[in-house]
Write a protein that holds these residues in place. Structure first.
Motif, PDB file in Angstrom:
ATOM      1  N   ALA A  57       0.801  -1.219  -0.037  1.00 16.24           N
ATOM      2  CA  ALA A  57      -0.123   0.026   0.074  1.00 16.24           C
ATOM      3  C   ALA A  57       0.755   1.141  -0.214  1.00 16.24           C
ATOM      4  O   ALA A  57       0.281   2.401   0.400  1.00 16.24           O
ATOM      5  CB  ALA A  57      -1.103   0.019   1.095  1.00 16.24           C
ATOM      6  N   HIS A  60      -0.466   4.224  -2.490  1.00 13.95           N
ATOM      7  CA  HIS A  60      -1.822   4.919  -2.164  1.00 13.95           C
ATOM      8  C   HIS A  60      -1.783   5.986  -2.723  1.00 13.95           C
ATOM      9  O   HIS A  60      -0.927   7.131  -2.752  1.00 13.95           O
ATOM     10  CB  HIS A  60      -1.902   4.998  -0.476  1.00 13.95           C
ATOM     11  N   CYS A  61      -2.866   6.282  -3.477  1.00 12.52           N
ATOM     12  CA  CYS A  61      -3.192   7.780  -4.145  1.00 12.52           C
ATOM     13  C   CYS A  61      -4.639   8.111  -3.828  1.00 12.52           C
ATOM     14  O   CYS A  61      -5.556   7.118  -3.571  1.00 12.52           O
ATOM     15  CB  CYS A  61      -2.764   7.868  -5.504  1.00 12.52           C
ATOM     16  N   TYR A  62      -4.999   9.290  -4.024  1.00 15.07           N
ATOM     17  CA  TYR A  62      -6.461   9.653  -3.908  1.00 15.07           C
ATOM     18  C   TYR A  62      -6.844  10.022  -5.414  1.00 15.07           C
ATOM     19  O   TYR A  62      -6.417  10.909  -5.908  1.00 15.07           O
ATOM     20  CB  TYR A  62      -6.645  11.041  -3.002  1.00 15.07           C
ATOM     21  N   GLU A  76      -6.749  -5.114  -2.605  1.00 15.04           N
ATOM     22  CA  GLU A  76      -6.787  -3.835  -2.579  1.00 15.04           C
ATOM     23  C   GLU A  76      -7.613  -3.135  -1.216  1.00 15.04           C
ATOM     24  O   GLU A  76      -7.057  -2.309  -0.579  1.00 15.04           O
ATOM     25  CB  GLU A  76      -6.984  -3.143  -4.015  1.00 15.04           C
ATOM     26  N   LEU A  80      -6.298  -1.110   1.869  1.00 16.80           N
ATOM     27  CA  LEU A  80      -6.705  -0.021   2.004  1.00 16.80           C
ATOM     28  C   LEU A  80      -7.241   0.284   3.410  1.00 16.80           C
ATOM     29  O   LEU A  80      -7.121   1.464   3.988  1.00 16.80           O
ATOM     30  CB  LEU A  80      -7.352   0.751   0.973  1.00 16.80           C
ATOM     31  N   LEU A  83      -4.981   1.372   6.501  1.00 12.05           N
ATOM     32  CA  LEU A  83      -4.380   2.680   6.319  1.00 12.05           C
ATOM     33  C   LEU A  83      -5.360   3.807   7.037  1.00 12.05           C
ATOM     34  O   LEU A  83      -6.275   3.642   6.947  1.00 12.05           O
ATOM     35  CB  LEU A  83      -4.207   3.150   4.990  1.00 12.05           C
ATOM     36  N   SER A  86      -6.435   6.386   4.478  1.00 12.28           N
ATOM     37  CA  SER A  86      -7.577   6.109   3.374  1.00 12.28           C
ATOM     38  C   SER A  86      -8.919   6.606   3.657  1.00 12.28           C
ATOM     39  O   SER A  86      -9.430   6.772   4.740  1.00 12.28           O
ATOM     40  CB  SER A  86      -7.599   4.803   3.264  1.00 12.28           C
ATOM     41  N   SER A  90      -9.467   6.560  -2.031  1.00  9.41           N
ATOM     42  CA  SER A  90      -8.259   5.829  -1.973  1.00  9.41           C
ATOM     43  C   SER A  90      -8.263   4.938  -3.041  1.00  9.41           C
ATOM     44  O   SER A  90      -9.300   4.063  -3.019  1.00  9.41           O
ATOM     45  CB  SER A  90      -8.022   5.598  -0.640  1.00  9.41           C
ATOM     46  N   ARG A  91      -7.166   4.708  -3.776  1.00 11.08           N
ATOM     47  CA  ARG A  91      -6.704   3.561  -4.530  1.00 11.08           C
ATOM     48  C   ARG A  91      -5.345   3.313  -4.487  1.00 11.08           C
ATOM     49  O   ARG A  91      -4.288   4.067  -4.130  1.00 11.08           O
ATOM     50  CB  ARG A  91      -7.064   3.759  -5.982  1.00 11.08           C
ATOM     51  N   LEU A  92      -5.017   1.926  -4.817  1.00  9.54           N
ATOM     52  CA  LEU A  92      -3.475   1.664  -5.154  1.00  9.54           C
ATOM     53  C   LEU A  92      -3.007   1.782  -6.219  1.00  9.54           C
ATOM     54  O   LEU A  92      -3.858   1.197  -7.412  1.00  9.54           O
ATOM     55  CB  LEU A  92      -3.197   0.124  -4.367  1.00  9.54           C
ATOM     56  N   ASN A 112       3.039   9.115   3.000  1.00  9.71           N
ATOM     57  CA  ASN A 112       3.339   7.917   3.671  1.00  9.71           C
ATOM     58  C   ASN A 112       3.752   8.182   5.208  1.00  9.71           C
ATOM     59  O   ASN A 112       4.365   9.239   5.604  1.00  9.71           O
ATOM     60  CB  ASN A 112       4.128   6.999   3.193  1.00  9.71           C
TER      61      ASN A 112
END
Length: 112
Positions: A57, A60-62, A76, A80, A83, A86, A90-92, A112
């Protein structure tokens, strides 16, 4: 007979880094790359420790805009959910394949 040019296969994705700088990435759709791969090619700060295996993870992004993405897989979702940072967007990045449908996508790399 007409042939596709490279430009016809490229899409544009906007990425906001941890410093708030927005980068416009030109992404080929014919190479089997993921969003994580593209961020690494452009040398953006995204750890991706596991190399895209959906095990850490750290990619991780938005998602910042309303682009239809593939559904999250069970792995996934599980990563998430662990975290603290998240949310519903949120996605990987390692789990999002670069396709024509992503043209205009806008993301923010999570801290992070």
């Amino acid at each position: 007979m007409s042939s596709n040019t490279d430009k016809e296969l490229d899409i544009h994705i906007k990425v906001r880094d941890q410093d708030g700088i927005v980068h416009t990435l030109i992404c080929p759709t014919d190479m089997g790359l993921t969003l994580k791969d593209i961020c690494k090619v452009y040398e953006l700060l995204m750890e991706a420790v596991c190399g895209g295996m959906a095990m850490c993870a750290t990619c991780h992004c938005y998602i910042l805009n309303d682009i239809e993405l593939p559904e999250k897989g069970d792995i996934e979702e599980a990563l998430l959910s662990e975290l603290f940072t998240s949310n519903s967007t949120s996605r990987l990045a390692c789990q999002i394949q670069i396709t024509k449908a992503l043209d205009g996508l806008s993301i923010e790399i999570a801290s992070n």
